[in-house]
Motif scaffolding. Structure first.
Motif, PDB file in Angstrom:
ATOM      1  N   VAL A 254       0.838  -1.207   0.000  1.00 16.02           N
ATOM      2  CA  VAL A 254       0.000   0.000   0.000  1.00 16.02           C
ATOM      3  C   VAL A 254       0.870   1.254   0.000  1.00 16.02           C
ATOM      4  CG1 VAL A 254      -1.726   1.316   1.273  1.00 16.02           C
ATOM      5  CG2 VAL A 254      -1.926  -1.165   1.112  1.00 16.02           C
ATOM      6  N   PRO A 317      -4.946   4.549   4.128  1.00 13.52           N
ATOM      7  CA  PRO A 317      -5.402   3.346   3.417  1.00 13.52           C
ATOM      8  C   PRO A 317      -4.850   2.040   3.990  1.00 13.52           C
ATOM      9  CG  PRO A 317      -4.803   5.050   1.856  1.00 13.52           C
ATOM     10  CD  PRO A 317      -4.361   5.517   3.199  1.00 13.52           C
ATOM     11  N   VAL A 321      -7.902  -0.050   5.115  1.00 12.68           N
ATOM     12  CA  VAL A 321      -8.354  -0.919   4.029  1.00 12.68           C
ATOM     13  C   VAL A 321      -7.900  -2.343   4.309  1.00 12.68           C
ATOM     14  CG1 VAL A 321      -8.203  -1.424   1.558  1.00 12.68           C
ATOM     15  CG2 VAL A 321      -8.321   0.949   2.352  1.00 12.68           C
ATOM     16  N   GLY A 323      -8.082  -6.731   3.366  1.00 13.17           N
ATOM     17  CA  GLY A 323      -8.096  -7.631   2.223  1.00 13.17           C
ATOM     18  C   GLY A 323      -6.869  -7.480   1.364  1.00 13.17           C
ATOM     19  N   SER A 324      -6.219  -8.595   1.103  1.00  8.58           N
ATOM     20  CA  SER A 324      -4.980  -8.538   0.309  1.00  8.58           C
ATOM     21  C   SER A 324      -5.230  -8.003  -1.088  1.00  8.58           C
ATOM     22  CB  SER A 324      -4.353  -9.936   0.235  1.00  8.58           C
ATOM     23  OG  SER A 324      -3.962 -10.386   1.514  1.00  8.58           O
ATOM     24  N   GLU A 325      -6.361  -8.368  -1.692  1.00  9.90           N
ATOM     25  CA  GLU A 325      -6.637  -7.901  -3.046  1.00  9.90           C
ATOM     26  C   GLU A 325      -6.740  -6.384  -3.100  1.00  9.90           C
ATOM     27  OE1 GLU A 325      -8.420 -10.045  -1.367  1.00  9.90           O
ATOM     28  OE2 GLU A 325      -8.120 -11.994  -2.346  1.00  9.90           O
ATOM     29  N   ASN A 326      -7.474  -5.809  -2.146  1.00 10.17           N
ATOM     30  CA  ASN A 326      -7.631  -4.343  -2.122  1.00 10.17           C
ATOM     31  C   ASN A 326      -6.301  -3.649  -1.880  1.00 10.17           C
ATOM     32  OD1 ASN A 326     -10.413  -4.585  -2.514  1.00 10.17           O
ATOM     33  ND2 ASN A 326     -10.816  -4.692  -0.304  1.00 10.17           N
ATOM     34  N   ARG A 327      -5.514  -4.212  -1.000  1.00  7.30           N
ATOM     35  CA  ARG A 327      -4.222  -3.600  -0.704  1.00  7.30           C
ATOM     36  C   ARG A 327      -3.264  -3.699  -1.892  1.00  7.30           C
ATOM     37  NH1 ARG A 327      -3.366  -5.663   5.617  1.00  7.30           N
ATOM     38  NH2 ARG A 327      -4.570  -3.952   6.564  1.00  7.30           N
ATOM     39  N   LEU A 329      -4.180  -3.820  -4.931  1.00  5.80           N
ATOM     40  CA  LEU A 329      -4.717  -2.910  -5.942  1.00  5.80           C
ATOM     41  C   LEU A 329      -4.204  -1.492  -5.718  1.00  5.80           C
ATOM     42  CD1 LEU A 329      -6.576  -2.364  -8.337  1.00  5.80           C
ATOM     43  CD2 LEU A 329      -8.455  -2.024  -6.699  1.00  5.80           C
ATOM     44  N   ILE A 330      -4.212  -1.036  -4.458  1.00  2.00           N
ATOM     45  CA  ILE A 330      -3.717   0.310  -4.149  1.00  2.00           C
ATOM     46  C   ILE A 330      -2.217   0.406  -4.432  1.00  2.00           C
ATOM     47  CG2 ILE A 330      -3.364   2.007  -2.317  1.00  2.00           C
ATOM     48  CD1 ILE A 330      -5.878   0.910  -0.963  1.00  2.00           C
ATOM     49  N   THR A 333      -1.453   0.138  -8.197  1.00  2.00           N
ATOM     50  CA  THR A 333      -1.835   1.360  -8.910  1.00  2.00           C
ATOM     51  C   THR A 333      -0.794   2.455  -8.711  1.00  2.00           C
ATOM     52  OG1 THR A 333      -4.191   0.837  -8.700  1.00  2.00           O
ATOM     53  CG2 THR A 333      -3.607   3.141  -9.138  1.00  2.00           C
TER      54      THR A 333
END
Length: 354
Positions: A254, A317, A321, A323-327, A329-330, A333
């Motif tokens: 992140v 964040p 935030v 969840g591994s997927e959400n992290r 993703l950040i 990105t």
């Protein structure tokens, strides 16, 4: 009745005080009258430039500006040497200072500099040290491996490498549940702004130190990179031992894709200066250091900005935030954005911020 004349002797020289004062006043008036036309013209040009920039200035006045500036500077020098009246001195000092800024000062304000910096200057400076970035990246990877191997061989190395503030539940022998708890989200954002400020101060300090140590031929900068990445390697070993490699990598990504990138750039900028000093080529060592220092300074201005972003990502964040997927993703990105800006975004015809 004629006023008495006060006379005195200094080293055998007779001084007629009223006559000398009158003579000095006449000299000051004559000096001013002979040059006042040029001063007034210079002042008029400066007023128009200060109000509207070069748009208000004719070509004739623009060409005359350097000559008028040198004339005013010469007048100021003479005025100081001959001890002319204080009012003339103050006027000339102010005039010369304003003229110097218009002749030799920066050609753009803060907004203009920031635009040129973000719209190409920063990315060009980063691309200019690509070789040092490659070297620093290799050193950082090597440092991570070294940290892992050291703690894998002897656990005591973990306590020698990892800072005290991380030695809570994240210690050798901790259970999977305890380690997983350190990666969990916070229930609220209360107090995270203070945390962000603390993180920014710490991370920016590491980056600036890595840059500042570059003058010693870049060797201390590389050693600092090795040490900081050895810490990461040790913590990666700890979480991997409990099967939490993916969770730890997601938690780190992140802010880490921005923070580690910034540290990479700061170390590369320091190495750039050190390498220029060690191998100046046909340039002198001082000129090589000055040139690389200017480029490095542009890179470091951006590094501070990246550290601000990393601190905000780390405090908000990353903490809020889940969840591994959400992290991922950040973090992914942010990494894609930095790579695109530095190496894909290459605008033309913009003033270089260097």
């Amino acid at each position: 009745m004629k006023a008495p004349i006060i006379s005195s002797w200094f080293g055998g020289t007779h001084i007629d005080a009223p006559a000398d004062i009158e003579s000095a006043a006449l000299r000051s008036d004559k000096f001013r009258l002979e040059r006042e036309g040029d001063w007034r013209r210079l002042e008029d040009i400066l007023k128009r430039m200060e109000r509207g920039g070069l748009r208000r200035i004719s070509d004739e006045d623009l060409l005359a500006l350097p000559t008028l500036y040198r004339t005013a500077a010469s007048s100021l020098s003479v005025a100081r040497e001959t001890s002319l009246d204080a009012a003339t001195l103050r006027y000339l000092e102010s005039l010369v200072q304003r003229a110097w800024f218009q002749v030799y000062g920066p050609r753009q304000g803060l907004a203009g500099w920031l635009r040129s910096f973000l719209m190409g200057g920063w990315s060009r400076a980063v691309r200019g040290i690509w070789l040092e970035i490659c070297i620093a990246f290799f050193v950082m990877v090597a440092g991570t491996v070294v940290g892992w191997l050291l703690v894998a061989q002897e656990r005591e190395w973990y306590f020698r490498l990892v800072p005290v503030q991380f030695l809570d539940a994240r210690v050798p022998g901790a259970s999977r549940e305890d380690l997983l708890e350190t990666l969990a989200v916070e229930e609220s954002s209360s107090g995270l702004s203070v945390f962000a400020a603390s993180l920014f101060s710490n991370n920016a300090g590491v980056a600036i130190l890595a840059f500042a140590l570059g003058f010693a031929f870049g060797i201390p900068s590389l050693m600092l990179l090795v040490y900081n990445m050895a810490v990461l390697g040790a913590m990666l070993w700890l979480f991997a031992g409990q099967g939490l490699t993916v969770e730890f990598a997601a938690w780190l990504s992140v802010h880490g894709t921005t923070e580690l990138f910034a540290i990479l750039l700061s170390g590369a900028a320091g190495l750039h200066i050190g390498r220029s000093m060690a191998f100046p080529g046909e340039r002198s060592v001082l000129s090589a250091a000055a040139e690389s220092g200017r480029r490095g300074a542009v890179v470091m201005a951006g590094v501070v900005l990246m550290m601000v972003v990393a601190a905000l990502l780390e405090a908000f964040p990353r903490q809020l935030v889940g969840g591994s997927e959400n992290r991922f993703l950040i973090g992914g990105t942010m990494l894609a954005m930095w790579l695109a800006y530095f190496f894909a975004y290459q605008p033309k015809n913009l003033e270089d911020a260097e």
